[in-house]
Write an enzyme that holds these catalytic residues in place. Structure first.
Site, PDB file in Angstrom:
ATOM      1  N   HIS A  53       0.842  -1.192   0.000  1.00 34.45           N
ATOM      2  CA  HIS A  53       0.000   0.000   0.000  1.00 34.45           C
ATOM      3  C   HIS A  53       0.876   1.240   0.000  1.00 34.45           C
ATOM      4  CE1 HIS A  53      -3.292   2.700   0.780  1.00 34.45           C
ATOM      5  NE2 HIS A  53      -4.144   1.683   0.741  1.00 34.45           N
ATOM      6  N   HIS A  54       0.488   2.220  -0.826  1.00 42.52           N
ATOM      7  CA  HIS A  54       1.287   3.442  -0.955  1.00 42.52           C
ATOM      8  C   HIS A  54       1.354   4.224   0.361  1.00 42.52           C
ATOM      9  CE1 HIS A  54       3.598   6.189  -3.253  1.00 42.52           C
ATOM     10  NE2 HIS A  54       3.014   5.986  -4.408  1.00 42.52           N
ATOM     11  N   ALA A  55       0.415   3.988   1.259  1.00 41.29           N
ATOM     12  CA  ALA A  55       0.440   4.678   2.550  1.00 41.29           C
ATOM     13  C   ALA A  55       1.649   4.267   3.388  1.00 41.29           C
ATOM     14  CB  ALA A  55      -0.851   4.399   3.328  1.00 41.29           C
ATOM     15  N   ASN A  96       5.367   9.425   3.268  1.00 43.84           N
ATOM     16  CA  ASN A  96       5.274  10.005   1.933  1.00 43.84           C
ATOM     17  C   ASN A  96       5.385  11.527   2.044  1.00 43.84           C
ATOM     18  OD1 ASN A  96       4.247   7.788  -0.117  1.00 43.84           O
ATOM     19  ND2 ASN A  96       3.153   7.427   1.805  1.00 43.84           N
TER      20      ASN A  96
END
Length: 469
Positions: free
Chosen positions: A135-137, A308
């Site tokens: 997951h990009h999180a 991020n």
């Protein structure tokens, strides 16, 4: 929070878990031979990956809708999924086509379960492949690449982890006082233009209608995934033909030329010269950790500085008919545009705008702003630097490394990863809008070949001229 000592998500992390902007990174590895289930369990259990707080935490949402990371004990077996039978759309699919079809389905209809940390490893032994879903999180692409590579070893030296070529900035000459003033004025001017455009894209300004343009709801349409394959040496040859050009400039020149070729193929009658198609690129705003930095970070507190920190750049390309005589013009135009983007503060301020909206208006409004930007543009593009040398996992050589993300409201999403002298561009399309992505991939490959031939010709002419001198 209380006794659990939960850690809140970063603003960008909160954005990536919203339904409209949910993003999962799908990284695929091709192998010389199948990788066994027990071998994968051993590699992951012994790696830095399993020790990282993001990879050993649940995503928790409280009563106020705030998201947190909660540390747990990880059962690696829950994260490794074995698909023993062949996958793909047809019996005649080769391994790459079958794996691409498998990933294309994952990008639309397979979210990660929140009852375990947000990552999975899919084993496809029938196709000698492994798909890692993250997951990009959990982090940005560059940091995740560095962390994941700690599980690998160099083919020529099994005791060493892979190396990633550092991104170095060329030092220019010292500017005079007047030149510095002009540079600052340009920075202010370009920043005003680009940030205004970013805000307008989030409201109502959009690209014109073309056969490659998506829009609201397209993120749920069926997908098809193909690969455009480039030689990194060819890209470097093209780069050398234009002063101070970069691989990113070459990539964007190839995209610009290739899209023009494809549009000429699909709908030449309905296009006007100079038609704009706008791309969205995510930009990492903090120093990229190397492999050694991550190891040191793990010894101290891996949660510090992780996450991020991403800005957005809007990168326009323009349709030009194939009659254009100089293929390198696409590169020159791309370099001029990207140089102006770099000089501006567009990426930084887009991040700040997102942070402001997230803090004062909440994740739903921030997600809506980003969703509108995507709906009003034409494609996504990213480039991640991979290992310079060939690598192995559990002693098995890796033949290719590629990545793509969850489907967006764009009809075209492109991600390039370089590995051991190759650069593979994964092209994810909404197949109802772009039924022939293989042709699109060929247009990109042909564009680079044309640029290389032109660059080689220029290089040869320079040698001839120098011999006469």
């Amino acid at each position: 929070m209380g006794i659990h000592n939960d850690e809140p998500l970063s603003p960008a992390g909160r954005l990536f878990v919203q339904p409209a902007t949910q993003q999962i990174i799908n990284c695929v590895l091709g192998l010389e031979q199948p990788l066994g289930y027990d071998a994968v369990l051993t590699v992951i259990s012994d790696s830095l990956l399993i020790m990282h707080p993001r990879f050993s935490s649940l995503l928790i949402t409280d009563n106020q809708g705030r998201e947190f990371w909660r540390k747990i004990e990880v059962d690696v077996r829950r994260h490794v999924i074995l698909r023993p039978d062949p996958v793909g759309e047809g019996e005649n699919d080769d391994d790459e086509a079958a794996v691409n079809a498998y990933i294309a389905d994952l990008t639309v209809s397979s979210p990660l379960k929140t009852n375990k940390p947000l990552w999975e490893v899919h084993l496809l032994p029938a196709h000698k492949s492994v798909v890692m879903r993250v997951h990009h999180a959990l982090g940005d692409g560059v940091s995740l690449m560095s962390l994941i590579l700690t599980q690998f070893r160099k083919l020529g030296d099994p005791t060493q982890t892979p190396t990633i070529e550092p991104l170095t900035l060329k030092k220019g000459r010292e500017l005079g006082k007047m030149e510095k003033i002009v540079k600052v004025l340009k920075m202010i001017w370009f920043t005003l233009i680009y940030v205004t455009e970013f805000l307008l894209r989030g409201l109502w300004v959009s690209d014109g209608k073309t056969v490659v343009r998506g829009g609201e709801g397209v993120e749920m349409w069926p997908r098809k995934l193909v690969t455009a394959k480039f030689s990194l040496q060819d890209m470097k040859t093209v780069k050398s033909a234009v002063n101070d050009a970069t691989i990113n400039d070459v990539l964007f020149g190839v995209i610009s030329s290739g899209l023009s070729k494809y549009l000429d193929y699909r709908s030449p009658e309905s296009l006007r010269e100079g038609l704009q198609l706008t791309g969205v690129a995510l930009v990492n705003l903090r120093p990229s950790p190397g492999l050694q930095d991550i190891k040191e970070l793990m010894k101290k507190n891996a949660g510090v500085g992780w996450g991020n920190k991403i800005g957005v750049m809007l990168l326009p390309v323009y349709y030009h008919k194939r009659s254009q005589s100089d293929p390198l013009e696409y590169l020159k135009r791309a370099k001029t545009m990207i140089d102006r983007k770099k000089l501006s503060m567009e990426a930084f301020l887009s991040h700040q705008i997102g942070y402001f909206v997230m803090r004062y208006f909440g994740p739903k409004i921030a997600s809506l702003l980003n969703y509108r930007v995507i709906c009003n543009t034409s494609f996504t593009i990213s480039n991640v630097v991979g290992p310079r040398e060939e690598i192995t996992i559990a002693g098995i050589p890796v033949t290719y490394m590629r990545t793509t993300s969850s489907s967006l409201s764009h009809a075209i999403t492109m991600h390039m990863v370089s590995y051991a002298g190759k650069a593979d561009l994964q092209i994810l399309v909404a197949k109802d809008l772009i039924p022939d992505p293989e042709m699109l991939a060929k247009c990109f490959e042909d564009a680079l070949i044309e640029m290389k031939e032109c660059a080689v010709h220029i290089s040869n002419m320079r040698k001839i001229d120098s011999n006469f001198i």
